[in-house]
Design a protein around this motif. Structure first.
Motif: not given
Length: 93
Positions: A23-52
């Protein structure tokens, strides 16, 4: 026949529960829409490592159980502590 098999498979696939990580992966992927390359990679790393917020504040049920068992094991050491922790952690809550 093939249609029936596919329909049965589809119904089974829908029944499978989504894990919190999925579910977290699905949410992060949706939130990363429009980001590409290093920007997307950094965003996904931060998003997936964040704790609820709730889990970070309270800990998971397993962490809470570990904390309680550790407190109860005070004064025990070696094999005695190991046996106590095994029993305590495997006990149903």
């Amino acid at each position: 026949m093939l249609g029936l098999a596919l329909a049965a498979f589809g119904a089974h696939a829908e029944e499978k529960a989504v894990t919190p990580q999925q579910q977290k992966m699905k949410t992060c992927n949706a939130d990363a829409k429009g980001k590409t390359g290093d920007e997307r990679k950094a965003f996904m790393k931060e998003c997936l490592s964040a704790k609820p917020a709730a889990a970070a504040a309270n800990g998971t049920p397993q962490q809470e159980k570990m904390k309680a068992c550790n407190a109860d094991a005070k004064g025990k050491s070696g094999d005695e502590r190991k046996a106590f922790m095994k029993e305590c952690l495997s006990a149903k809550s």
